[in-house]
Structure formats: C-alpha cells, structure tokens
Write an enzyme that holds these catalytic residues in place. Sequence first.
Site, short mmCIF file in Angstrom:
data_model
loop_
_atom_site.label_atom_id
_atom_site.label_comp_id
_atom_site.label_asym_id
_atom_site.label_seq_id
_atom_site.Cartn_x
_atom_site.Cartn_y
_atom_site.Cartn_z
N GLY A 1 -2.62 -104.75 13.09
CA GLY A 1 -3.31 -104.08 12.14
C GLY A 1 -3.74 -102.57 12.66
O GLY A 1 -3.43 -102.32 13.99
N CYS A 2 -4.26 -102.13 11.71
CA CYS A 2 -4.50 -100.57 12.08
C CYS A 2 -5.62 -100.26 13.28
O CYS A 2 -5.24 -99.73 14.38
CB CYS A 2 -4.64 -99.64 11.04
SG CYS A 2 -5.88 -100.12 9.89
N PHE A 3 -6.63 -100.89 12.86
CA PHE A 3 -7.96 -100.74 13.89
C PHE A 3 -7.37 -101.54 15.35
O PHE A 3 -7.64 -100.92 16.39
CB PHE A 3 -9.07 -101.51 13.28
CG PHE A 3 -10.14 -100.45 12.91
CD1 PHE A 3 -10.31 -99.51 13.30
CD2 PHE A 3 -10.43 -100.88 11.60
CE1 PHE A 3 -11.29 -98.23 12.93
CE2 PHE A 3 -11.42 -100.01 11.02
CZ PHE A 3 -11.77 -98.85 11.56
N ALA B 1 -5.36 -99.30 17.31
CA ALA B 1 -6.30 -98.27 18.01
C ALA B 1 -7.11 -98.75 19.11
O ALA B 1 -7.23 -98.18 20.22
CB ALA B 1 -6.85 -97.38 16.73
#
Lengths: 320, 320, 320, 320
Positions: free
Chosen positions: D131-133, D136
């Site tokens: 996933g994106c979060f 990061a």
Amino acid sequence: MKSVGIIGANGYTGSELVRLLAFHPEVELQFLYSRSNAGMKISEIYPDLISLCEMTLTNQIQEVDILFLCLPHQESRNWLTENPVKEDVLVIDLGNDFRLENNFQDRNFIYGLTELFKNELKSAKSIANPGCFATAIQLALLPLTKEKLLKDIYTTGITGSTGAGQSLQSTTHFSWRNDNISAYKTLTHQHVDEVLKSLNLSNEKEIELHFVPWRGDFVRGIFTSSIIKCDLDLNEIQKKYCDFYKDAPFVTISEKPIDMKQVINTNRCAIHIEKNNETIVVHSAIDNLLKGASGQAVQNMNIVMDWAENTGLQLKPIAF
Amino acid sequence: MKSVGIIGANGYTGSELVRLLAFHPEVELQFLYSRSNAGMKISEIYPDLISLCEMTLTNQIQEVDILFLCLPHQESRNWLTENPVKEDVLVIDLGNDFRLENNFQDRNFIYGLTELFKNELKSAKSIANPGCFATAIQLALLPLTKEKLLKDIYTTGITGSTGAGQSLQSTTHFSWRNDNISAYKTLTHQHVDEVLKSLNLSNEKEIELHFVPWRGDFVRGIFTSSIIKCDLDLNEIQKKYCDFYKDAPFVTISEKPIDMKQVINTNRCAIHIEKNNETIVVHSAIDNLLKGASGQAVQNMNIVMDWAENTGLQLKPIAF
Amino acid sequence: MKSVGIIGANGYTGSELVRLLAFHPEVELQFLYSRSNAGMKISEIYPDLISLCEMTLTNQIQEVDILFLCLPHQESRNWLTENPVKEDVLVIDLGNDFRLENNFQDRNFIYGLTELFKNELKSAKSIANPGCFATAIQLALLPLTKEKLLKDIYTTGITGSTGAGQSLQSTTHFSWRNDNISAYKTLTHQHVDEVLKSLNLSNEKEIELHFVPWRGDFVRGIFTSSIIKCDLDLNEIQKKYCDFYKDAPFVTISEKPIDMKQVINTNRCAIHIEKNNETIVVHSAIDNLLKGASGQAVQNMNIVMDWAENTGLQLKPIAF
Amino acid sequence: MKSVGIIGANGYTGSELVRLLAFHPEVELQFLYSRSNAGMKISEIYPDLISLCEMTLTNQIQEVDILFLCLPHQESRNWLTENPVKEDVLVIDLGNDFRLENNFQDRNFIYGLTELFKNELKSAKSIANPGCFATAIQLALLPLTKEKLLKDIYTTGITGSTGAGQSLQSTTHFSWRNDNISAYKTLTHQHVDEVLKSLNLSNEKEIELHFVPWRGDFVRGIFTSSIIKCDLDLNEIQKKYCDFYKDAPFVTISEKPIDMKQVINTNRCAIHIEKNNETIVVHSAIDNLLKGASGQAVQNMNIVMDWAENTGLQLKPIAF
C-alpha cells in the site's frame, strides 16, 4: 554522444533542460553554468535532481557541441559578446533576444517553432526558441494562415506561475496567488509581435491580435482560447489542421474538448476547435516549461542533429 | 422583522443565503425547505453552519413575508405551480426560469441586476435574480451601452467549481480539476441571452457577444475580460463608468489592476478598464455565490424592503 | 465608541484587524500606523479593503483607548520603550514578546487564550495574544489537564502560508508551495513553551509535547491532531470537553469528523475526539488569522470592554 | 520482449502502469482489461494517453508473460478464481488481497516492498504490491528495526486525492477538498497491520503504531512524519539509514529538509531524520501512484525479470 553546456542552469528553464537531458541517450551534460550559484550542486537548489544529476554549477565555460542559453530576456546578446562561441557550436537561445531580430555576430537565428520551420531547422546552427504563449497561440492559429482569412484575433491565455520565473515577486507569493486570477500586460504582451511575425508570413491581410494574458493559480501550463470570424465549415477546418500537423508528433487535434492537465509534463500541444454561426474558437494547451520552452529546445536540437524528433521527450504525463 | 423561507436550502446558493440571513438584522429565518434532505439539520450538511444555524430542513411550507427559490434551473416554475404563493409574498428566484420570460401566473418578474433596475426593484413583488457570469459581464459593459457603440464583444470568463453546483461530476472531481483549466459551452453559454437582453435595451445596433467560459481550479469567484473596439478616450470611459455606478455601493471602478480574490466573500464587483490603440478591455471580478447569486438576492430584498442596501452584506473579505 | 490604533497595520494580522474592526459597532479606527508604508492608503496594499477602509497609513501616533500591536515578533518591547503608552490604554500585543515573560514596564500582560483566562481578562489592561498553533493545540488539550493524566503528547499540525507573514520567501513562492507539504522547526517550534506553560498550570506531572509543524499548500487555516495515551472512556472525555467549553461561544465539540474549511473566515475552533484501545486523538481546526490571531484579539477586547463576546465576530464562513 | 496484461486498466493505478509501460523497453502491452469500459479506447478516459497508448479496453483475456491486477481492494481473489492464470505467469497484485495472507491457490505472494525483500522477489512468481502509506512509513522506519529499539511510533501522514481512487465521493469533490485538511480512519487505517508485519520481523519487542492519516488538498503524493523515542546519536542513525539503503537506487537519505514535491512523478522515496533530546522524527515522501503503487510494481517486475532495477522508471520529476 554530443556534449552539452547550459548557461543559466540554475533557473526554471535551465533546470528543466537538465531534467530532460539527464535521460537523453545522445547527449552528455558537460557543464552547467551559473554566475550566481557557482560552486553549489544543482541538486541543492532543485532537490528533485538528487541522484538524477549531481553536477556542480560552475562559472567556467568549456568547449561543447551544443550550447543552450537560459538567461533572463535580453541577456543572451551580452553573454555571447563577452563569451565568444565557436561557429560550429549549435546555439539554442531560450531567451527572447533573437526571436524578432535574428542576425547577430555571424549567426542567423532560425525561429524554433518546430512545426513551422522544421526544414529550416535541419541545417540551423543558431536557434531562437519561441516564447511559451507564442508557441501556444501560433500552434492554434497557423493552419488558418494558409487560408488567408485571419484578420482580427481575440485571444485570452492563462499561464502558470513558473512563467514568471523563480524570482520572488508579490504576484508569485503563495498567499496572493492561490485561488486568484488576474490579468497583466493586457494587449501589450511581448509575445504578440512574435506571433504576428509568423502569422503574417503567409497571410495577405494585416492581422490584428488582441491578446489578454491572465495569471493562473497553478504552477505549470498554458491554456488559450482564440475567437475568430471564419466562414469555413468546421469539418473543413479540422481537416486543414490535421493536414497541417500530419508530420508533427507532438501536436494533437482533438475532436473532443481538451483540458490543460492532459499535456502537463509532456512536450505536446493539444488543440480543439469549435464553431458557432460564423465564429470559431480554437483552444490550445501546452506545458509552458516543455513545449513552451525546454522541451521544444530539445526537440529542435533533435531536428538539427538528425535524431528521432522525440528522443528524450517520451515523458510520462503527470495526468493527475 | 420579516419572516423568510428558503426553498432548496440544502444547495450551494440556498446555504449561502442561510449564511447571510443568519446575521441579517431585519429578517428571521422561518423555514428551510428541502425535499431530499428533510429531517436533517442543515449544519449536518454544512458543518460551517454549526452554532450559526441549527435549523432542521423541512418539506413543509409555512407562510412567510419573503420566499427565496434556490432550485435547480427550470424547476421554479413547477414548484410555484404545485405550491401556490400568496400574491403579497416577495418571491426572489435564484434559478434562470424568469430571467428571459418574466411573466408567470400573476407575477411579473423584475430582472434583479440591482445596479440596472434599482428603481423598478423598489416596488417589485417578484424578482428574477441574474446568473453569475451574466452579472459579471453586464456590470463590466453596461456603462458602454449608453454610448451605443457596443457591437462585437469578445469575452472570456473563468468560474470556480461552486458554479457547477454540489452534485458530483467528473469535472468537479478534485483529481481532475486541481491545477487544470478547460473551456465549456463555448459561444453557447445560457447567460449570453441574459446579457444581450440587458445590453440591447439602450443600444441601437445589434450586439454580438462571443463568450468563452472556462472552468477554473478554484472554488469561489468569477473573473472576466471583455475586448471591444472603441474610439473613446480612456479617461472619458472611466468617467462614464464612475458616473454610471456613482450610487452603487458594491461596484468599484479601479484605476489599478484588479485580482479576483479582492472580492471573494464580499458582495462587491471590481472593474478595471485598459486601452491600447482603438481597443479597450474591461475586466470584472465577483464572488459567484454572493454578487453572482445569494448576495445580490439579499441586496435586492433590501431594496424592495427599503432597508439600507448593504444591510447584512457588510462581509469581511477573505483577502488571503 | 472607543477609539482604536493599530501598530503594524500593513501586515497580515494588522490588516485582518482592520477587516474586523471596520464593521465593529463599538469602536472607531483612529489611526493605522506603519513605518514602512506611511503615506499609502491601506487599500492600495490590500485592495479588498477598497470602500471598507480608505484610511491612510501614518507614522504618527495618536491618543486612543485601545492599541493593538501587530509587529514582527520581538519588536513590541522596543516599540513600547520608544513610544510610551498611557497606563489606562488597553494594549493587546499580537506578537510573542509577552507570552512567556508577562511583566514589562508597569504592565502585567495577561495571556489572552480567552477560554482559559476569561476571568483574568475582564480586568486586564495588557494582553499577550496567543500564537496560532498554540491556540489550536491548547484548545484541543486543555480539558484533559484537569484530569492530570497528560504526560506525553504527540502532535502534528499544518498551517497555511499566511502563518509565515507577507515577506517573500522561498517557502512562500507559489511555484514551490503549491501542491507541496514539508516539515519545519520539528520538535523545536516556539509555540511549544507557550502551550506547556498553560498545560502545566493544572497538571501535576511534567508534560512533554512532541510537536511537528508542517507547511500546508493553502493560505488560511490550521489543523492539528494530538495523540495521547488515556484510560478514560470516550463518552466521559467528550462530556468533560463539553463541560469545559460550555460558556465558550467559539468552541465546538463535534461528534462527527471535522474538516479545516468549516472554520475558515470565522473565529471558531472545531474539536473532534476519537479513541482506539488506550489511545485518544484530538483534532482541532482554526483560522490562523482569526481565532489564531486577530479574531481572538477582538474577542479579548470585547471581554475587557464588557461587550458581548461575539461583537464584530459574527462572520460569514467561507464554507467553500 | 515480455508481454503484459493489465486487469483494471481503467483505474488510477492501472492507467499509471500504462503510462510507465508504454515507454518500457522490455515489455509490450498485450491487452488492457476493463469490465465496465470494454470497447472504449483508454485515451478516451485519460486524454493524456492520446498518442502514447491508443489501445482499446477489452473484457477478453489473452495469454501473457506478466499480469498486473489493478482491481479494487478484495476483488483480486475473486478475479483469480474466475480467471485461472497459468502458473508460470508473473502476477503482481496492486490490491490489498495478499499482503497479509500471502498464500492463494498454488501461489505464494511475496510482499513487494522492494527494498526489504529484493532477494525473495528475484525468484517470485506472485507479488503482493504494498500500500502507498505502508510503503512511505516502512521505508521511513525499517532501518530502526534492526536496532530492536522501536516500541511506540506516532505517525501522521497526508495523502493526495488520487489515493481515494477515481470514484466520485463527497471528500473528493473539488469544492470541498480544495484548501481543506481532514483526518480519516484515525488509528484504524488498514495499512497499520501491513506496516507492523514488516517491522515486527526483526524487532524483538511488540511495536505499537499510532497512525493518523490526513486527506490533503493536492492530487499526488504522500508525506509522513513519525515520532519515536530513541537514544541513538543522530549521526549514528543517519549512517544506519545510509547503510540500509546503500543498494536502493530509489531511496534518498537527505541531510537537508525534504519536501513532498521533490519526488512527485518519480519512483523515489526521500527520507529526512531529525533529533531533539531523546526524540527522533523521521519524515518520508513518495508519489503515492508511483513508489506507492504502479512504479513499485514495475520496479518489482524488473527485479523478477533481472532487468536493471530502474528500467522504465527514469522519470522526469514534475519539480514544480
């Protein structure tokens, strides 16, 4: 591999050239010149360049095959006077010094609107790269000049904040510009003469261009709408546009409405034509830093060097 | 105290009326009508209204002195047919139903461009509130109609996303609209007829308005630039504008360039005129939800009720 | 009518005071002081003030009942030394000079977080108006200090560009800030001490506030989220908040999620509390120029003057 | 040349893959699958793709070497059940179906955080793209897990509107989201488990991640700040980060503050670490659609295929 130098690499158009040429397979960046920031890494000024380009800005000039001038307007002339460039070096000036008066020293600057002067550019040694608004408006109108019907043109265009350069100004202060629209240089923008020079080439009547530029609340991009009285049938007009641009890989004639963001971070120009009664409107959209500046400069370099026109310009659109 | 009902209070212009009337010293909100959201508190839909207005939306109509219709375009006619309103009730319609055809039932709708029809509005019982673009363009051009010189008008205007209402559309999706510009309804926007009806009132020649509307990447506001051929001297023109608007508290003729944000969250219209050779450009800026809709509706109510024109409209500008 | 002078009227908080006081029924603007722009009309700097306030900035001080100091941080002290103010003048300082050290000359500056010190403010002659982040964080946490359970607080806050003032900086350049997020003064923001001073008043343990401020890509507003370990039941917590703020007309405890824009152009603070396992998160939102600066200053003036707390602060929310 | 199929090519991550793979020198797009838009050209949905990709969306599946699943979360499982895929096809799922439970049919999905599992990925036949979060946050924290010191992590992250997909929602309406900030899924975001699974791999204590996600008023990008108690010296920490990422071409450990826009339109992650007393804060920034989705998927494909890791990922940053 050809070697490249960029004069004024610390500005918006200069750094955008770095972003393009870092991935260009036929050239090597030889030096990045900046008087004010010599000694700094360019990635310190533009951290997006970290790992892409770790070169240090210099105030020393080296011999190269290709030289891009990315100086403030009206400084290229002085720079070339103070820093003589060998005659076989390809010089591409992104400033406005040689767009209207194209002879300087022993150089004859070809106006670098690729789609209009592709043949002339093939043998060019000096190129005056067009202005951003001038590119967007000319691409929107050039096919009509063949018809010799252009007379009065009423154009509104809007530009992003990068069009105003990197200096801090009240009109580029975020608190002022965000969510704001304003007009500037109404009817007197310096690109009008540049546009008229091209449009009048093949138009028999004297054309008047009434151009109102607006400041937009975005960073990249130009959108223009030109209103013109015209008798031709819409299908006929569209056909003329498609013919005119049939060999232009970066120009799209769209039958559907266009929006500015569809060309952002690309070297493309999107054009859409509409007609109501005897009036046509031509919309055009470009990325002001690419097709409107550094992208077109690379496109012109490719033409001169006889490389594929889109070399180094196959850019992923930002899309969103 | 006059009692007020708002039909369609759950939309943008309806809720903006609530924001204005909650602080208006001469009126009391009696009921907020919504078919689709009856039973909900309006502050649940618009949380900025928490503590300002804790009324619950209803689908029951009550008797009031003043009724605002904030329905989608072309629904006011049906609504009035299904819900007869006593003849002494002041009806102000913010839709476009009665702007061109102003007779309906026994009512004669006065076109509510306050600065043009202030006298007629004083005794009005029914008001057709103007469109947002129509307001911005008319205010920019009305003083010139007196000169009977208007012939061809070339106008570009840009509007915020609230102009498109609260429904979810692909062109109001944030991922699409942010940093984007696009044209729509080129030369065919519905406000053109509304503008021409007013402009032709005192103009002897047939006027053509070539209007290109743009979607802007901001939420509130309209900015327009109109290009017109005109022989008059600039000072003379400015004087005529100042004269025309000398009793208009919400219109400013600015000698300096204007920007859209200077009127956001106010009921004002800022106008700036420039001239080059025989061409003038008139710029105008309004907040589309205030002077372009709900603010002007309150201004008109004030005129009818003989309250000070700016009652409830002394709004703190957003400024930044 | 009380007379008011504003020192530093040409800045963001000073001009915002003008926007508020122009409509305040109990005060009259007597003079607007600016050293750098004396002689200019304030509406030339802020054209949204055209017709609202046509006063000319001056470098001459006049006698007034109420004096607002809107100077850059750490300049109020010097200004008061060089320009003695009679002791019966109410002085409200919007800088940070007297927030931590509250005695200067014969004046004892009361910390102007209205909701915490309303009683003390009633008899104040000197007020140190709180910082914007400090206001948002304190309002979010104050009710918990009563529980003496606060220990480690982890807060992230985001602020609009007006928080950085009107000077041109690389971080307020539109081309940089638009669509961008960045952190600054991580763990070392000057408002931390201001917050801790208040929180420790009624808390027995030593509190640590770990605060990470972010720069947001908007102009007005602050949004904060504070993460805290806490055993209390959510309903119980919400009840404590409602109790704490039962007499605070500008604070809303929302059971539904909040968003920043719901308080923009108002003097309100919206608070929302969530809980998961043993952890609570308190979100708060204010307009940094209003409840975070000039709005709270007016609120404090109202308290001292025994006017209704919301006089001149019934502001139409921007909403969209 | 390997052949590629994209399932769900009409969504944000699917179309972003098209933008990347259109220029990838080692692959050929074989088919673009969409149930809802079959028969349309993808460039009709995303006009930025005009001339880049003129393929028509289909609901017919063809045999390919590599299959990307870009379906809504929890739909990949069904799709694979209904459309059996030969076992030697490389399947890369961009949904969240196989991130936590990695066995399905005969496939064992490797978690595709390239920098953590590069070795495992080399021989993968099935990849669960992070996933994106989650990407990061993990990239920001992974080097610390080696120290086994991580215990309580307090993270705030902000994401662009493309993180919410292309469906029309009230929170992606431009009029609501512009200039707005809000929190969602406070402490309960679905990526927390994904992050903890990785962090706990080499950490002996149980880690708690308190994560508050915010909606940002921009389209692309993620910025996170994680606050952690930590005894280590800052230089020591930075050195550990540099060591950990010494073979990671897309991760930059920056000694200077970072901003989100420096990585937009790139596959890079920028990380910056600060320390004050015993507390460290790690900031990270990615483009949510690239390193946070489609870019990382291409990076993983490159690893499996033994192509240079940055093939097709040398993207010009948007920069401004």
